[in-house]
Structure formats: structure tokens, C-alpha cells
Design a protein around this motif. Structure first.
Motif, PDB file in Angstrom:
ATOM      1  N   CYS A   1      -5.479   3.339   1.791  1.00  0.00           N
ATOM      2  CA  CYS A   1      -4.242   2.722   1.303  1.00  0.00           C
ATOM      3  C   CYS A   1      -4.208   1.205   1.483  1.00  0.00           C
ATOM      4  O   CYS A   1      -3.297   0.546   0.976  1.00  0.00           O
ATOM      5  CB  CYS A   1      -3.040   3.328   2.024  1.00  0.00           C
ATOM      6  SG  CYS A   1      -2.732   5.058   1.613  1.00  0.00           S
TER       7      CYS A   1
ATOM      8  N   TYR B   1      -0.390   0.371   6.689  1.00  0.00           N
ATOM      9  CA  TYR B   1      -1.044   1.236   5.706  1.00  0.00           C
ATOM     10  C   TYR B   1      -1.633   2.519   6.286  1.00  0.00           C
ATOM     11  O   TYR B   1      -1.990   3.418   5.531  1.00  0.00           O
ATOM     12  CB  TYR B   1      -2.126   0.440   4.963  1.00  0.00           C
ATOM     13  CG  TYR B   1      -1.539  -0.751   4.249  1.00  0.00           C
ATOM     14  CD1 TYR B   1      -0.823  -0.593   3.071  1.00  0.00           C
ATOM     15  CD2 TYR B   1      -1.635  -2.028   4.787  1.00  0.00           C
ATOM     16  CE1 TYR B   1      -0.238  -1.671   2.430  1.00  0.00           C
ATOM     17  CE2 TYR B   1      -1.050  -3.122   4.156  1.00  0.00           C
ATOM     18  CZ  TYR B   1      -0.356  -2.933   2.974  1.00  0.00           C
ATOM     19  OH  TYR B   1       0.233  -3.994   2.352  1.00  0.00           O
TER      20      TYR B   1
ATOM     21  N   TYR C   1      -0.660   1.172  -3.958  1.00  0.00           N
ATOM     22  CA  TYR C   1      -1.118   0.008  -3.187  1.00  0.00           C
ATOM     23  C   TYR C   1      -2.042  -0.839  -4.057  1.00  0.00           C
ATOM     24  O   TYR C   1      -2.840  -0.324  -4.819  1.00  0.00           O
ATOM     25  CB  TYR C   1      -1.871   0.452  -1.931  1.00  0.00           C
ATOM     26  CG  TYR C   1      -1.030   1.303  -1.025  1.00  0.00           C
ATOM     27  CD1 TYR C   1      -0.187   0.729  -0.085  1.00  0.00           C
ATOM     28  CD2 TYR C   1      -1.044   2.700  -1.134  1.00  0.00           C
ATOM     29  CE1 TYR C   1       0.595   1.524   0.734  1.00  0.00           C
ATOM     30  CE2 TYR C   1      -0.265   3.480  -0.307  1.00  0.00           C
ATOM     31  CZ  TYR C   1       0.550   2.879   0.631  1.00  0.00           C
ATOM     32  OH  TYR C   1       1.327   3.666   1.438  1.00  0.00           O
TER      33      TYR C   1
END
Length: 272
Positions: free
Chosen positions: A77, A72, A271
């Protein structure tokens, strides 16, 4: 009265959504249990690595942060759904496995495997924890993702955390080998794909497997982010690794597939 000191600047890992950790040991007298605590009781010797953190809690935090960083990149995120990870140490066959709900995960880790890894217990414990924690956070196309890809991503993170076991080899695959064999075989293939398709490719693939209605088939992660179907990419990888020579037929099959460039440019991962 002395002046109030300025607030401490948080370390980068302070910004990641770290879950609550719990530990259950089903046989404290097992040699693997004693080795587990002894191996993590003191810092490691590598001054340039976070492997030198000590204690079970720090080892679990390290595994979570490694998963976040390689899948990520930035805290904004990272998934926030996992609220608790329970680590269970128990005698059993195999190495480890992970399961659980959207919010709570369980990692079962074999005390017998830890005992059998005595010569490099610390590195093996950390490597297995990284691999299993990845399974707590990676996206999987709502449960439809290729199993070899899922295991390969977990070992890809382990590889990039410098925790690859000594028996792993970046060797040339043969025609009989499959890209989705999983584990280190797939991890090295994904590592090659990351280097040839650009930094962040595996992160984008992972992200593309999230979201309502997303499946392994409709995500088309290899075509979109690798530029070709996975079979063609695997052939190219085998050739570059010296596993086989290129034939005229191989050259034709390895041509890049047509990809909707508009879809690639507008790709904006979500996400959860």
C-alpha cells in the motif's frame, strides 16, 4: 565444495520502497553539524527499538519506514512515487520544513535547532526526521487538506514512534483550543480518535485523501471514519480529557451524524 547457503530471508523493511537519499551540509563547521553526525554515529541504548540504528543513512531509512508503517501498514500500500529525498542541513530560524515535486523531496533542517537540542540531540534529530518524512508521503486531498490535520498526522507518527519531545503533554484542551492547532495538540486528538474509532482509522483517513478529484471537503474523513463531524468529536475529546463538563446542548451537538453505511462498507482506498 560446501553446499550453497539458502538465500537470506529479507527483513520486513527490505520490502518497503526506500528512495535514494542525498545529504547537503551548508556549514560543516557549525556546532549543529558536528552534533548531528556525532549523535547518529553510534547506536542508541534502547535494545527494544529501531532507534538504535546508527548512521545518517539508517536514520533516514528509519524515518521512511516509520512513516510507511503508521500510514500504510504493508508495503503493497505504500506510495512509490518518491524516488529521492535530499536532506539539507543549514543555519536557519525555526526547525525544519519540507517541499518538492511528486518524485523528489527536500527536507531543510536547522543546524541552530540541532545545536539548541544538545541535551537530547539524537532523539530530537530522529523525531524531526520522522515528522518531515511523513510530509513526503502523506496524502493531502490534492493540496486542499486542512493544514493542522497535515501537521497533526506528522506528529501522530512521531508520537507512535516513541519520539515525542519531553515538553509534549496529553493535557485537556480548553474551549479556546482548536482541534486543528496542528502538531502535538492535533496529534493527541488523532491518537484518541484512533483508539475510539478503531485501529487503522488514521490510515484510512490518510488514504481517503488520495485520488483524482478528492478534496478535503468531499472526502468527509471525520464523518466517515470517526462517525461524527469534527466539531462534535473535538467536544467529546475535550470532555473525556476533563477539559469541560457536558451540557444538554453539548449532548445534542455530539450525536453522530448520519453516514452512508454503504459508502463505508464499499470503501476501498487507492494508493498512489
Amino acid at each position: 565444495m560446501p553446499p550453497t547457503p539458502p538465500p537470506k530471508t529479507p527483513e520486513p523493511e527490505d520490502n518497503w520502497p526506500i528512495p535514494k537519499f542525498n545529504l547537503r551540509v551548508e556549514d560543516l563547521d557549525h556546532p549543529g553539524a558536528q552534533l548531528f553526525f556525532a549523535a547518529l554515529a553510534s547506536p542508541g541504548t534502547d535494545k527494544h527499538s529501531r532507534h538504535n540504528s546508527n548512521g545518517v543513512l539508517e536514520a533516514l531509512k528509519y524515518a521512511v519506514i516509520a512513516s510507511f508503517e503508521w500510514l500504510y501498514a504493508v508495503p503493497e500500500c505504500a506510495p512509490t512515487n518518491v524516488k529521492q529525498i535530499l536532506l539539507v542541513l543549514r543555519p536557519m530560524d525555526g526547525v525544519a520544513y519540507t517541499f518538492g515535486s511528486h518524485h523528489e523531496k527536500e527536507i531543510h533542517f536547522s543546524l541552530d535547532h540541532i545545536e539548541n537540542s544538545r541535551d537530547r540531540a539524537r532523539e530530537e534529530i530522529l523525531g524531526v526526521l520522522v515528522h518531515e518524512v511523513v510530509h513526503c508521503y502523506q496524502h493531502n486531498g490534492n493540496g486542499t487538506a486542512n493544514g493542522g490535520f497535515i501537521e497533526g498526522v506528522a506528529d501522530y507518527v512521531r508520537l507512535h514512534s516513541s519520539l515525542a519531545p519531553p515538553h509534549w503533554r496529553r493535557s485537556a484542551p480548553s474551549r479556546e483550543d482548536n482541534w486543528d492547532a496542528g502538531y502535538e495538540r492535533t496529534a493527541y486528538f488523532l491518537d484518541w480518535l484512533e483508539s475510539t474509532s478503531g485501529e487503522g482509522t488514521i490510515r484510512k483517513m490518510n488514504a481517503a485523501l488520495s485520488g483524482e478529484g478528492v478534496t478535503w471537503e468531499n472526502a468527509r474523513i471525520f464523518e466517515i471514519f470517526g462517525g461524527a463531524k469534527v466539531g462534535a468529536l473535538w467536544r467529546r475529546y475535550r470532555v473525556e480529557m476533563g477539559g469541560e463538563s457536558v451540557t444538554e446542548d453539548d449532548e445534542h451537538k455530539s450525536r453522530k451524524v448520519e453516514v452512508d453505511e454503504t459508502a463505508v462498507r464499499s470503501y476501498n482506498p487507492v494508493y498512489v
